[in-house]
Write an enzyme that holds these catalytic residues in place. Structure first.
Site, PDB file in Angstrom:
ATOM      1  N   ASP A  31       4.035  11.771   7.391  1.00 49.51           N
ATOM      2  CA  ASP A  31       2.678  11.630   6.863  1.00 49.51           C
ATOM      3  C   ASP A  31       1.701  11.181   7.948  1.00 49.51           C
ATOM      4  O   ASP A  31       0.506  11.108   7.704  1.00 49.51           O
ATOM      5  CB  ASP A  31       2.639  10.690   5.650  1.00 49.51           C
ATOM      6  CG  ASP A  31       2.929   9.232   5.983  1.00 49.51           C
ATOM      7  OD1 ASP A  31       3.449   8.951   7.081  1.00 49.51           O
ATOM      8  OD2 ASP A  31       2.657   8.373   5.124  1.00 49.51           O
ATOM      9  N   ARG A  32       2.222  10.904   9.152  1.00 47.74           N
ATOM     10  CA  ARG A  32       1.361  10.521  10.261  1.00 47.74           C
ATOM     11  C   ARG A  32       1.503  11.510  11.412  1.00 47.74           C
ATOM     12  O   ARG A  32       2.492  12.233  11.499  1.00 47.74           O
ATOM     13  CB  ARG A  32       1.691   9.116  10.743  1.00 47.74           C
ATOM     14  CG  ARG A  32       1.492   8.052   9.676  1.00 47.74           C
ATOM     15  CD  ARG A  32       1.641   6.662  10.258  1.00 47.74           C
ATOM     16  NE  ARG A  32       1.615   5.650   9.228  1.00 47.74           N
ATOM     17  CZ  ARG A  32       1.397   4.364   9.454  1.00 47.74           C
ATOM     18  NH1 ARG A  32       1.206   3.939  10.691  1.00 47.74           N
ATOM     19  NH2 ARG A  32       1.391   3.492   8.462  1.00 47.74           N
TER      20      ARG A  32
ATOM     21  N   SER B 128      -4.614   4.375  11.023  1.00 52.80           N
ATOM     22  CA  SER B 128      -3.194   4.348  11.376  1.00 52.80           C
ATOM     23  C   SER B 128      -2.606   5.756  11.501  1.00 52.80           C
ATOM     24  O   SER B 128      -1.435   5.971  11.221  1.00 52.80           O
ATOM     25  CB  SER B 128      -2.412   3.542  10.339  1.00 52.80           C
ATOM     26  OG  SER B 128      -2.595   4.077   9.042  1.00 52.80           O
TER      27      SER B 128
ATOM     28  N   THR C 117       0.822  -1.210   0.000  1.00 46.26           N
ATOM     29  CA  THR C 117       0.000   0.000   0.000  1.00 46.26           C
ATOM     30  C   THR C 117       0.855   1.260   0.000  1.00 46.26           C
ATOM     31  O   THR C 117       0.387   2.327  -0.362  1.00 46.26           O
ATOM     32  CB  THR C 117      -0.938   0.030   1.226  1.00 46.26           C
ATOM     33  OG1 THR C 117      -0.157  -0.154   2.406  1.00 46.26           O
ATOM     34  CG2 THR C 117      -1.979  -1.071   1.139  1.00 46.26           C
TER      35      THR C 117
ATOM     36  N   SER D 175       8.431   4.868   5.883  1.00 45.01           N
ATOM     37  CA  SER D 175       7.509   5.405   6.877  1.00 45.01           C
ATOM     38  C   SER D 175       8.109   5.272   8.282  1.00 45.01           C
ATOM     39  O   SER D 175       9.259   5.643   8.500  1.00 45.01           O
ATOM     40  CB  SER D 175       6.148   4.710   6.764  1.00 45.01           C
ATOM     41  OG  SER D 175       5.185   5.336   7.587  1.00 45.01           O
ATOM     42  N   HIS D 176       7.362   4.723   9.226  1.00 42.90           N
ATOM     43  CA  HIS D 176       7.802   4.659  10.627  1.00 42.90           C
ATOM     44  C   HIS D 176       8.575   3.382  10.922  1.00 42.90           C
ATOM     45  O   HIS D 176       8.891   3.117  12.083  1.00 42.90           O
ATOM     46  CB  HIS D 176       6.591   4.742  11.549  1.00 42.90           C
ATOM     47  CG  HIS D 176       5.615   3.623  11.354  1.00 42.90           C
ATOM     48  ND1 HIS D 176       4.788   3.574  10.264  1.00 42.90           N
ATOM     49  CD2 HIS D 176       5.351   2.514  12.090  1.00 42.90           C
ATOM     50  CE1 HIS D 176       4.047   2.474  10.340  1.00 42.90           C
ATOM     51  NE2 HIS D 176       4.373   1.812  11.437  1.00 42.90           N
TER      52      HIS D 176
ATOM     53  N   ASP E 188       8.531  10.094   7.839  1.00 42.52           N
ATOM     54  CA  ASP E 188       8.291  10.861   6.607  1.00 42.52           C
ATOM     55  C   ASP E 188       7.175  11.877   6.798  1.00 42.52           C
ATOM     56  O   ASP E 188       6.724  12.505   5.839  1.00 42.52           O
ATOM     57  CB  ASP E 188       7.993   9.943   5.420  1.00 42.52           C
ATOM     58  CG  ASP E 188       6.665   9.219   5.537  1.00 42.52           C
ATOM     59  OD1 ASP E 188       6.327   8.809   6.662  1.00 42.52           O
ATOM     60  OD2 ASP E 188       5.979   9.041   4.512  1.00 42.52           O
TER      61      ASP E 188
ATOM     62  N   ASP F  90       5.773  10.885  12.284  1.00 43.58           N
ATOM     63  CA  ASP F  90       6.651   9.752  11.998  1.00 43.58           C
ATOM     64  C   ASP F  90       7.755  10.208  11.047  1.00 43.58           C
ATOM     65  O   ASP F  90       7.895  11.397  10.755  1.00 43.58           O
ATOM     66  CB  ASP F  90       5.850   8.571  11.447  1.00 43.58           C
ATOM     67  CG  ASP F  90       5.289   8.827  10.061  1.00 43.58           C
ATOM     68  OD1 ASP F  90       5.115  10.005   9.692  1.00 43.58           O
ATOM     69  OD2 ASP F  90       5.036   7.856   9.332  1.00 43.58           O
TER      70      ASP F  90
ATOM     71  N   ARG G 275       9.185  -1.826   0.262  1.00 39.16           N
ATOM     72  CA  ARG G 275       9.900  -1.705   1.526  1.00 39.16           C
ATOM     73  C   ARG G 275      10.713  -2.965   1.789  1.00 39.16           C
ATOM     74  O   ARG G 275      10.370  -4.044   1.323  1.00 39.16           O
ATOM     75  CB  ARG G 275       8.941  -1.492   2.699  1.00 39.16           C
ATOM     76  CG  ARG G 275       8.212  -0.167   2.691  1.00 39.16           C
ATOM     77  CD  ARG G 275       7.388  -0.016   3.956  1.00 39.16           C
ATOM     78  NE  ARG G 275       6.503   1.131   3.890  1.00 39.16           N
ATOM     79  CZ  ARG G 275       5.637   1.461   4.848  1.00 39.16           C
ATOM     80  NH1 ARG G 275       5.548   0.718   5.935  1.00 39.16           N
ATOM     81  NH2 ARG G 275       4.867   2.507   4.729  1.00 39.16           N
TER      82      ARG G 275
END
Length: 548
Positions: A310-311, A395, A45, A148-149, A308, A306, A49
């Site tokens: 985005d959270r 999330s 998604t 991401s995280h 990047d 986080d 990674r």
């Protein structure tokens, strides 16, 4: 959550931290073998990674992905600039170097940070949309190099097409398949320049990402209200890509804010370990967020992002770290009552595993709910055409429209969700946690949890293709079932699993894309005991499906 590590919430000993030189060496030394499934390019998604230690994120992967992106751009007629940003994971710099070698060989107009700094995911989305506004040709796209995280051992690579959001499954599958073909052929058809030549190519250009994004923030958040109210704000970038953005934001808008740490360290040694004892820059985890939670009472509101950005993680009393679902419900409630220029028929987007409290908030306001499968990519069309005012997922990721009702980003933006918490506090005199308690006093208290259960590949495949009639139950935890969903009601897209709904609760079961487990998301509006009953009955029923 089961099996909490004794290391959770604590900083780790040096011996437990990632060996960064070895990690980077493995990026170049290890060669992926596409006959081994775990070593293939695989776009989930949020892009590809993996870890160089596991030969799942290595130079070969990135060279192949970038060659595939170049061919996709040519086939799709995308010939504007490609905006590229990286986060602070150790593998992001070598991956960007590999990308530049391929992009320069193809003569693509690439924009990299002017100071070799880090760039949040939403800033890349913002740059793409700002550049493309009013254009029909010469459109821009972008790449974000981030897992991401994820832990410090990991790397990630995401592609965002000209709509600025995460690429859809058709695009990612085409890039993934082409990249694996290139790997299987030994990368012989990958065009590439030596890095020293590539970085000086005329098509590789320095770009100021910070100034345009920071200057535009007042068009999505009421920055003047935050300043004038003197809201005392605590900010922790968690050593991620937002670290170079918060100081300019605070200075430009005169905020009463403290950046509690600006340390960047590829080992993330300053982080407290997550629930399983691993370092993970998850701003929705109370274990990873232990430092900011401890400081929470020093501020009117505090937040983190986080790696990047985005959270978002929101800290406000009396709750401390807010459950992401709870904050999303507050954000939706506030935005749709405090954006007078938004159209009256704007919908609210949520993923189907997000809290039913959002459904109740939306119904209470007389708005339209648009429920989609997991992944922010499903909100992109609605944000672009202005039919959705907000899109969020459980999330701790969301974005929303500008104050005038036009698109802001089509990827998650943790910076504006943090600033929104400060705006809510400034404009209402109550922080988001206080608003949450007012909402549940009217609409009911949600009890929400996610658990993982074992499932082999055959069982996972069966679950992903389940039809509603294969789930024969008529009641769930004592309540009549009112819906059995294998397609999202908001857009008719397959959810890759099953969601079962009653008046007082629901569960959703989906197979994991990376592990031999399936995930059960469940919620009750009655009690923790009722939630447990939903979980138990869901697991028993799914086990019967597996056995059939």
């Amino acid at each position: 959550m089961a099996n909490i590590s004794p290391l959770a919430g604590k900083t780790l000993d040096q011996s437990q931290l990632t060996d960064i030189p070895a990690l980077v060496a493995a990026y170049y030394d290890r060669k992926p073998d596409v006959s081994i499934p775990t070593q293939r390019v695989s776009f989930g998604t949020s892009g590809h990674r993996g870890s160089s230690f596991h030969t799942s994120f290595n130079e070969g992967h990135i060279l192949a992905i970038c060659e595939a992106i170049c061919r996709h751009r040519k086939a799709d007629g995308i010939d504007g600039p490609l905006f590229i940003g990286i986060d602070s994971h150790a593998l992001s710099v070598p991956a960007q170097r590999s990308a530049i070698e391929v992009f320069a060989a193809h003569g693509i107009d690439v924009r990299i940070d002017q100071n070799d700094g880090y760039t949040p995911t939403p800033v890349i989305s913002h740059a793409i949309l700002t550049y493309n506004k009013g254009r029909t040709t010469g459109l821009a796209d972008g790449v974000v190099v981030t897992p991401s995280h994820n832990p410090p051992t990991d790397g990630g690579f995401k592609y965002n097409p000209p709509n600025g959001g995460p690429a859809d499954t058709a695009v990612t599958k085409a890039i993934q398949d082409m990249a694996n073909e290139l790997l299987a052929e030994g990368l012989k058809d990958v065009k590439r320049l030596p890095y020293d030549e590539a970085k000086n190519a005329p098509s590789i250009k320095r770009y100021d990402y910070v100034t345009p994004y920071v200057a535009d923030l007042e068009n999505v958040i009421d920055m003047a209200a935050i300043r004038d109210a003197g809201v005392k704000i605590g900010i922790d970038p968690l050593g991620g890509a937002a670290v170079g953005y918060w100081k300019p934001i605070v200075e430009k808008y005169g905020l009463n804010a403290t950046i509690v740490s600006d340390v960047v360290d590829p080992q993330f040694a300053f982080m407290t370990a997550d629930w399983d004892g691993q370092i993970r820059m998850d701003c929705s985890s109370p274990y990873a967020m232990a430092r900011l939670i401890k400081m929470g009472e020093d501020f009117d509101v505090a937040f983190a992002n986080d790696t990047d950005a985005d959270r978002h993680g929101i800290v406000a009393m009396p709750d401390g770290l807010m459950n992401p679902n709870h904050y999303l419900a507050v954000a939706v409630s506030y935005l749709f009552q405090n954006r007078p220029e938004w159209k009256p028929d704007l919908g609210v987007g949520k993923t189907l595993v997000s809290s039913g409290l959002i459904d109740r908030v939306v119904a209470d306001m007389g708005r339209k709910l648009v429920e989609v499968p997991v992944g922010l990519k499903w909100f992109v069309p609605g944000l672009m055409d202005g039919s959705l005012g907000f899109g969020g997922e459980e999330s701790a990721g969301a974005t929303f429209l500008r104050r005038d009702g036009s698109v802001w980003t089509t990827d998650k933006d943790g910076l504006i969700l943090g600033l929104l918490a400060a705006e809510i506090t400034a404009k209402t005199g109550k922080n988001p946690s206080q608003h949450y308690h007012e909402i549940i006093a009217r609409l009911g208290t949600p009890y929400y949890a996610r658990i993982d259960a074992a499932a082999n590949p055959e069982q996972k495949a069966k679950l992903s293709k389940l039809a509603p009639e294969q789930f024969p139950l008529e009641e769930l935890a004592g309540d009549k079932i009112i819906a059995k969903l294998t397609k999202a009601p908001g857009n008719g897209a397959a959810i890759g699993g099953l969601k079962v709904v009653t008046e007082n609760g629901w569960f959703a079961a989906r197979p994991s894309g990376t592990e031999d487990v399936y995930k059960i998301y469940a919620e009750s509006f009655k009690s923790p005991a009722h939630l447990k009953a939903i979980q138990d009955e869901a697991q028993a029923a799914i086990s019967k499906v597996f056995a059939s």
